[in-house]
Scaffold this active site. Structure first.
Site, mmCIF file in Angstrom:
data_model
loop_
_atom_site.group_PDB
_atom_site.id
_atom_site.type_symbol
_atom_site.label_atom_id
_atom_site.label_comp_id
_atom_site.label_asym_id
_atom_site.label_seq_id
_atom_site.Cartn_x
_atom_site.Cartn_y
_atom_site.Cartn_z
ATOM 1 N N LYS A 1 -11.859 -1.940 -3.410
ATOM 2 C CA LYS A 1 -10.951 -2.457 -2.585
ATOM 3 C C LYS A 1 -11.035 -2.118 -1.041
ATOM 4 O O LYS A 1 -10.780 -1.252 -0.612
ATOM 5 C CB LYS A 1 -9.435 -0.981 -2.993
ATOM 6 C CG LYS A 1 -8.272 -1.636 -2.215
ATOM 7 C CD LYS A 1 -7.720 -0.267 -1.360
ATOM 8 C CE LYS A 1 -6.522 -0.352 -0.826
ATOM 9 N NZ LYS A 1 -5.726 0.529 -0.341
ATOM 10 N N ASN B 1 -0.388 6.311 -2.410
ATOM 11 C CA ASN B 1 -0.385 7.733 -2.623
ATOM 12 C C ASN B 1 0.687 8.571 -1.958
ATOM 13 O O ASN B 1 0.087 9.504 -2.567
ATOM 14 C CB ASN B 1 -2.237 7.401 -2.209
ATOM 15 C CG ASN B 1 -2.689 9.047 -1.678
ATOM 16 O OD1 ASN B 1 -3.906 8.971 -1.115
ATOM 17 N ND2 ASN B 1 -2.495 9.675 -2.580
ATOM 18 N N ALA C 1 0.928 0.643 -0.147
ATOM 19 C CA ALA C 1 1.431 1.234 0.915
ATOM 20 C C ALA C 1 2.868 1.063 1.949
ATOM 21 O O ALA C 1 3.400 -0.344 1.149
ATOM 22 C CB ALA C 1 0.425 0.785 2.864
ATOM 23 N N GLY C 2 3.560 2.121 2.136
ATOM 24 C CA GLY C 2 4.635 1.854 2.853
ATOM 25 C C GLY C 2 5.945 2.285 1.971
ATOM 26 O O GLY C 2 6.444 3.141 2.392
ATOM 27 N N GLY D 1 1.616 4.996 4.719
ATOM 28 C CA GLY D 1 2.331 6.829 4.669
ATOM 29 C C GLY D 1 3.414 6.787 5.914
ATOM 30 O O GLY D 1 3.727 7.404 6.223
#
Length: 268
Positions: free
Chosen positions: A110, A219, A197-198, A171
């Site tokens: 990635k 994550n 993301a987000g 994040g």
């Protein structure tokens, strides 16, 4: 007699493939930001994920004297996806992934090349530069990018095996901020398309899947939850529910009411 296909039947047959590798789970999770490696392993197990991202610059993969991720997240059970988290130039990203390949033989990777804080928005110039080098070097690149349909198509044409636009800044937990653009991007992409993301909570993941995304990568939404194990389970079910809703096909939106019961033949 035709058999009615259950949700369980649909999920068992509904796989996706990237770079020749086939998976059942459409949730990819990270391995960072947990309080310890034991919690990391437990949350990933609860998520049902089959692919885990590994920040090569931040996770111990080679020093046997220190706690090692492999002891808690078995590389024989999970597909490790090395990433370039924390890389702000194309050169740093390329160097990091070359080191990862030397250390573990990983070829599916990635790529993310980030702009400066506080936004950490994808640096697309650096991303294109790194992609060109990595593709020539034989890597299979899943690429983090801006929610830009022209950039996404160019990355696919360059040879990236998956396109992964941000739903919101890394994040932030804001969820998918531009669903219309995400939908339009998907219309022109033929390789796997993931929101990356987000995502902040289960409903965000479900929305991404309802839009038709191949999978979701997250994550912080799990690692920063008050109960990461419980949130991991919630994400697993949200991904499955969103995918089923997409396959089922939602009812059309309309500006006005449409009664669920008939208005004729009423008892008077």
């Amino acid at each position: 007699m035709d058999q009615v296909m259950t949700a369980e039947d649909t999920q068992s047959e509904d796989t996706w493939t990237v770079a020749g590798r086939t998976f059942h789970s459409r949730l990819i999770v990270g391995t960072g930001r947990y309080k310890d490696l034991e919690e990391t392993g437990a949350a990933i197990a609860a998520s049902g994920a089959e692919i885990v991202t590994v920040a090569v610059r931040r996770v111990n993969l080679s020093d046997p004297k220190a706690p090692m991720l492999q002891d808690y997240v078995d590389p024989k059970k999970y597909t490790y996806l090395p990433n370039t988290a924390g890389c702000f130039t194309a050169n740093d990203a390329v160097r990091t992934l070359r080191l990862a390949r030397e250390a573990g033989g990983w070829n599916l990777v990635k790529l993310e090349v980030l702009g400066p804080p506080p936004l950490l928005y994808p640096d697309m110039r650096g991303t294109f530069e790194a992609v060109e080098v990595l593709i020539k070097d034989g890597f299979e690149v899943m690429v983090y990018c801006a929610d830009d349909p022209l950039a996404a198509k160019r990355l696919e044409e360059m040879g990236c095996v998956a396109i992964m636009p941000l739903g919101a800044p890394i994040g932030s937990g804001l969820g998918v901020q531009n669903p219309a653009m995400i939908s339009m991007m998907m219309e022109h992409i033929t390789v796997p398309f993931l929101v990356d993301a987000g995502v902040g909570t289960a409903s965000d993941a479900a929305i991404a899947m309802e839009l038709g995304c191949t999978a979701v990568l997250l994550n912080s939404a799990i690692a920063h939850a008050k109960n990461p194990i419980l949130m991991a389970k919630a994400m697993k079910h949200a991904i499955e529910a969103g995918r089923l809703a997409y396959l089922a096909g939602r009812m059309p939106r309309r500006m006005g009411a449409d009664p669920s019961s008939p208005l004729t033949g009423l008892i008077r």
